[in-house]
Design an enzyme around this catalytic site. Structure first.
Site, PDB file in Angstrom:
ATOM      1  N   ASP A   1      -6.014   3.888   4.236  1.00 23.89           N
ATOM      2  CA  ASP A   1      -4.659   4.091   3.714  1.00 23.89           C
ATOM      3  C   ASP A   1      -4.493   3.417   2.383  1.00 23.89           C
ATOM      4  O   ASP A   1      -5.028   2.396   2.138  1.00 23.89           O
ATOM      5  CB  ASP A   1      -3.637   3.543   4.692  1.00 23.89           C
ATOM      6  CG  ASP A   1      -3.453   4.479   5.845  1.00 23.89           C
ATOM      7  OD1 ASP A   1      -2.790   4.112   6.792  1.00 23.89           O
ATOM      8  OD2 ASP A   1      -4.001   5.586   5.786  1.00 23.89           O
TER       9      ASP A   1
ATOM     10  N   GLY B   1      -4.114   0.902  -4.763  1.00 23.21           N
ATOM     11  CA  GLY B   1      -2.672   0.955  -4.975  1.00 23.21           C
ATOM     12  C   GLY B   1      -2.194   2.298  -5.499  1.00 23.21           C
ATOM     13  O   GLY B   1      -1.230   2.381  -6.252  1.00 23.21           O
TER      14      GLY B   1
ATOM     15  N   SER C   1      -3.327   3.889  -0.844  1.00 24.24           N
ATOM     16  CA  SER C   1      -2.294   2.986  -1.357  1.00 24.24           C
ATOM     17  C   SER C   1      -2.668   1.520  -1.110  1.00 24.24           C
ATOM     18  O   SER C   1      -2.031   0.608  -1.617  1.00 24.24           O
ATOM     19  CB  SER C   1      -0.960   3.294  -0.675  1.00 24.24           C
ATOM     20  OG  SER C   1      -1.087   3.114   0.718  1.00 24.24           O
ATOM     21  N   CYS C   2      -3.738   1.317  -0.313  1.00 23.16           N
ATOM     22  CA  CYS C   2      -4.222  -0.056  -0.079  1.00 23.16           C
ATOM     23  C   CYS C   2      -4.766  -0.637  -1.379  1.00 23.16           C
ATOM     24  O   CYS C   2      -5.144   0.095  -2.277  1.00 23.16           O
ATOM     25  CB  CYS C   2      -5.364  -0.048   0.926  1.00 23.16           C
ATOM     26  SG  CYS C   2      -4.868   0.399   2.568  1.00 23.16           S
ATOM     27  N   VAL C   3      -4.819  -1.966  -1.411  1.00 17.44           N
ATOM     28  CA  VAL C   3      -5.394  -2.644  -2.572  1.00 17.44           C
ATOM     29  C   VAL C   3      -6.543  -3.529  -2.091  1.00 17.44           C
ATOM     30  O   VAL C   3      -6.436  -4.180  -1.056  1.00 17.44           O
ATOM     31  CB  VAL C   3      -4.319  -3.488  -3.303  1.00 17.44           C
ATOM     32  CG1 VAL C   3      -4.956  -4.508  -4.236  1.00 17.44           C
ATOM     33  CG2 VAL C   3      -3.386  -2.581  -4.092  1.00 17.44           C
TER      34      VAL C   3
END
Lengths: 161, 296
Positions: free
Chosen positions: A161, A95, A32-34
């Site tokens: 993450d 994301g 979900s990290c960008v």
């Protein structure tokens, strides 16, 4: 990419930033990290950040784990290695909605993307490529000299993450 | 109450004017807030850069002082005054070194320039060294420091960044000793879970933390007791650094505490799986050239 010459490599941990005047292969793993890649297409140099959450709420350390900090710091870092703001282009990755819930509060991936895009718009930096959202984790590798970003996708890829 | 149309219109105009005024006031406040926010971000970033730049300027002389204090202790062995002075210089300089390490790692974390370098570590040895380095501080506060090793896992190895691990555990130890009562005890132990995660436990029997305060303690510069009367040392950075480092190493930190009954901190660190290996794409992954900027 396999031209036979040795290229420096850097693995970008979540919540960190990397930019260097030398040619580097910068890699990172995203759920979900960008990650935002900024690249000066004239100077042919650039860097990358890896944000985990959208906004720093003033508690804890103001680290680039938070998107608003990560974007400001990446911009000043690439400017400090000689990049010119008007020559910068951006690529945005990650994301993913890895938890699979549709609840807004858990959709950190979407919120990270919105933050990154909003900050790039504020900086007036064009987004020339993006691969965001979905449910799969990504591994990306950026060549800081050519600006080429390679993307690998897969549900097993997510260790960040 | 009867009012004429003119009065009604006048009243409505008045109200519109008032809301326009309120709206414009709000816009001004909002703009000022945004400006202030940008100033804050800029000053944060200046501070972080300043600290990462002066790191060597401070570290080098401090290391020389610690080294010379050690030399002095050897040269002056036999002379009681010299030995006690040199050990005092050594202990104070080491304490200063610990505080400065915290400030510098905080600056590095905020600059996003901390890169874990993972190696295999013998956990028991690493913990023993850490506990030994706090013996002097614990003795000064009359606190017993115990390292409890598992019977069969003494040979356990963990893959992690030693320097960051030391900073995490040092901060927990320093806190546990600082908040222990006179004659109290601090226990350190560890276990390795079936999933390969390292669990380190730091238990004190001191003042404890009320449940309302348990989230707040990881904030920067927070000490629950403030003002000139506060009785505990430190700059309030330790736990926020610990939390950020544990985050960086993709682990977690838990605390179990109640007021007056001491605190148990548990740090859980997964084995460092992210290595700088270009070919470690997932099995299910498909590798493709996403885009070539040279053609853009």
């Amino acid at each position: 990419m396999d031209s036979g010459k040795m290229i420096n490599r850097h693995f970008l941990f979540p919540g960190t930033i990397f930019a260097d005047p030398l040619e580097y292969l910068i890699s990172t793993v995203l759920g979900s990290c960008v990650a935002v890649c900024l690249w000066d297409h004239v100077l042919r140099r650039g860097g990358m950040n890896h944000m985990m959450l959208p906004l720093w709420n003033g508690e804890g350390l103001a680290t680039p784990k938070y998107g608003n900090i990560a974007m400001e710091k990446l911009l000043s870092k690439v400017l400090s290695i000689g990049c010119r703001r008007e020559h910068l282009v951006a690529k945005v990755f990650g994301g993913a909605n890895v938890s699979g819930t549709g609840l807004e509060v858990f959709m950190i991936g979407d919120r990270n993307i919105t933050l990154a895009m909003g900050m790039l718009e504020k900086f007036r930096i064009a987004v020339v490529a993006k691969d965001v959202g979905g449910r799969d984790g990504r591994k990306i590798v950026m060549n800081s000299e050519s600006g080429v970003v390679m993307v690998g996708k897969g549900r097993k890829a997510v260790s960040g993450d | 109450m009867n009012i004429t149309d003119e009065e009604l219109i006048e009243e409505l105009l008045n109200r519109f004017a008032k809301s326009r005024k309120a709206f414009s006031d709000l816009s001004v406040v909002n703009r000022k807030l945004l400006e202030m926010n940008e100033l804050l971000e800029r000053s944060e970033s200046l501070k972080s850069n300043f600290l990462s730049n002066i790191r060597n300027e401070i570290n080098n002389p401090l290391n020389v002082i610690i080294g010379l204090a050690g030399q002095l202790a050897i040269v002056g062995a036999g002379n009681e005054d010299i030995s006690s002075l040199s050990s005092l210089i050594g202990a104070e300089a080491t304490h200063l070194d610990f505080q400065l390490r915290n400030i510098f790692i905080a600056a590095e974390l905020e600059a996003g320039e901390v890169n874990p370098r993972c190696v295999k570590v013998h956990i028991a040895t690493s913990l023993r060294d850490l506990v030994d380095s706090f013996r002097h501080t614990a003795a000064k506060k009359n606190v017993a420091l115990r390292l409890i090793l598992p019977e069969y896992e003494d040979g356990s190895l963990a893959v992690l960044d030693v320097e960051k691990f030391q900073i995490i555990i040092s901060n927990l130890l320093s806190n546990a000793i600082e908040y222990s009562t006179d004659g109290g005890a601090v226990e350190v132990s560890f276990s390795v879970g079936g999933d390969g995660c390292l669990h380190v436990f730091v238990q004190d029997h001191g003042v404890g933390i009320a449940s309302d305060d348990q989230l707040r303690i990881f904030d920067r510069f927070v000490q629950l007791e403030t003002g000139t009367t506060r009785s505990h040392l430190g700059q309030g950075l330790g736990l926020s650094i610990t939390k950020s480092l544990v985050d960086l190493m993709q682990g977690s930190i838990e605390l179990n505490s109640s007021l007056g009954e001491g605190t148990l901190f548990t740090v859980i660190l997964p084995p460092c799986s992210i290595l700088d290996d270009e070919d470690s794409f997932s099995e299910a992954g498909n590798l493709f050239i996403f885009d070539d900027m040279s053609e853009a």
